[in-house]
Design an enzyme around this catalytic site. Sequence first.
Site, mmCIF file in Angstrom:
data_model
loop_
_atom_site.group_PDB
_atom_site.id
_atom_site.type_symbol
_atom_site.label_atom_id
_atom_site.label_comp_id
_atom_site.label_asym_id
_atom_site.label_seq_id
_atom_site.Cartn_x
_atom_site.Cartn_y
_atom_site.Cartn_z
ATOM 1 N N SER A 50 -9.474 -11.354 8.067
ATOM 2 C CA SER A 50 -8.712 -10.196 8.480
ATOM 3 C C SER A 50 -9.352 -8.869 8.407
ATOM 4 C CB SER A 50 -7.693 -10.170 7.443
ATOM 5 O OG SER A 50 -8.121 -9.767 6.258
ATOM 6 N N ASP A 84 -7.816 -11.346 12.538
ATOM 7 C CA ASP A 84 -6.532 -11.135 12.018
ATOM 8 C C ASP A 84 -6.096 -9.719 11.589
ATOM 9 O OD1 ASP A 84 -3.938 -12.198 11.262
ATOM 10 O OD2 ASP A 84 -4.257 -12.426 9.169
ATOM 11 N N HIS A 85 -4.863 -9.293 12.034
ATOM 12 C CA HIS A 85 -4.457 -7.987 11.647
ATOM 13 C C HIS A 85 -5.303 -6.933 11.801
ATOM 14 C CE1 HIS A 85 -0.280 -8.482 10.622
ATOM 15 N NE2 HIS A 85 -0.615 -9.965 9.833
ATOM 16 N N GLU A 136 2.160 -8.190 16.966
ATOM 17 C CA GLU A 136 3.393 -8.200 16.182
ATOM 18 C C GLU A 136 4.321 -7.386 16.794
ATOM 19 O OE1 GLU A 136 4.463 -6.975 11.623
ATOM 20 O OE2 GLU A 136 2.614 -8.321 11.722
ATOM 21 N N HIS A 183 4.821 -10.776 4.050
ATOM 22 C CA HIS A 183 3.387 -11.016 3.574
ATOM 23 C C HIS A 183 3.229 -11.115 1.994
ATOM 24 C CE1 HIS A 183 2.320 -9.424 7.970
ATOM 25 N NE2 HIS A 183 1.502 -10.294 7.662
ATOM 26 N N GLY A 212 2.921 -14.478 6.804
ATOM 27 C CA GLY A 212 3.649 -14.640 5.731
ATOM 28 C C GLY A 212 4.198 -15.910 5.091
ATOM 29 N N ASN A 233 0.691 -18.694 9.690
ATOM 30 C CA ASN A 233 -0.220 -18.057 8.911
ATOM 31 C C ASN A 233 -0.079 -18.223 7.326
ATOM 32 O OD1 ASN A 233 -1.018 -17.030 11.745
ATOM 33 N ND2 ASN A 233 -1.262 -15.133 11.079
ATOM 34 N N VAL A 234 -1.199 -18.668 6.773
ATOM 35 C CA VAL A 234 -1.141 -18.823 5.411
ATOM 36 C C VAL A 234 -2.400 -18.141 4.781
ATOM 37 C CG1 VAL A 234 -1.174 -20.574 3.512
ATOM 38 C CG2 VAL A 234 -0.267 -20.990 5.559
#
Length: 283
Positions: A50, A84-85, A136, A183, A212, A233-234
């Site tokens: 991320s 990610d993100h 998202e 999250h 989340g 997603n973990v």
Amino acid sequence: MPLVSTGELVTAARESGHGLAAFNVITLEHAEAIAAGAERAGTPAVLQISENAVKFHGGDLTAVAAAATAVARASTAPLSLHLDHVESVELLRAAHPAGFSSAMFDASKLTYGDNVKATAEAVRWGHERGIWIEAELGKVGGKEGEAPLDAHAPGVRTDPGEAVNYVADTGVDALAVAVGSSHAMTDRTAALDHGLIAALRDAVPVPLVLHGSSGVPDGEIRRAVAAGMVKINVGTALNTAFTGAVREYLAANPATVDPRKYLVPAREAMTGTVAHFLGLMGH
């Protein structure tokens, strides 16, 4: 084995009715645990880095990406590398030379119109370089620096009609949706809206992503995958396992100064967590 592309893994999971678990990498031990857990479970997985993790490593993607890539290539499991993100366009553009096959571009803090414009540009840039782009829509909430969010509050969840327009206007390859998870949850008490998941699956032509998932109980994850959620997603669950194992070791061995002594059980705890979540994917 060689890195596999995230798009290939997501497509295969969707076509077979399975889920694909994606795990966040912070340290080398995270990457090693994800690879070992995937080998133990006998399934593919995604290693995610991320923007917050990049900031933790001094703002330079190069070293942490190289470490995760080396771990993935040494593994016998099919693994991909995902950014990610990402809110920074500069960081997004660093994904291609660093070997990422996919990225989640996060423009969710912008107004809807600006979100569409920025995401469409990210998609155009990514597709010119063969990079699969996730985005998202809705408010999953709970990330560091964000105010606490009630995942059940009106207006928070993803609207199927808006999702159809968003996907058409941006061209994204996958859509992360707000369906009741949040999250950074450390307890697994989230209740998902399975009717909404099914409605989104039927309305939206691209694979759905659940963010989340650490806070979602096993049965809820299985139901979500069965209803059409594909990428799961973990992140926080790995950190919970890691930190719990370190605390336990140091409590029993307070004189320890060699980090290898407590990083071994920490890595093993994360490996077990990875294998557990992979077992929920329906393979």
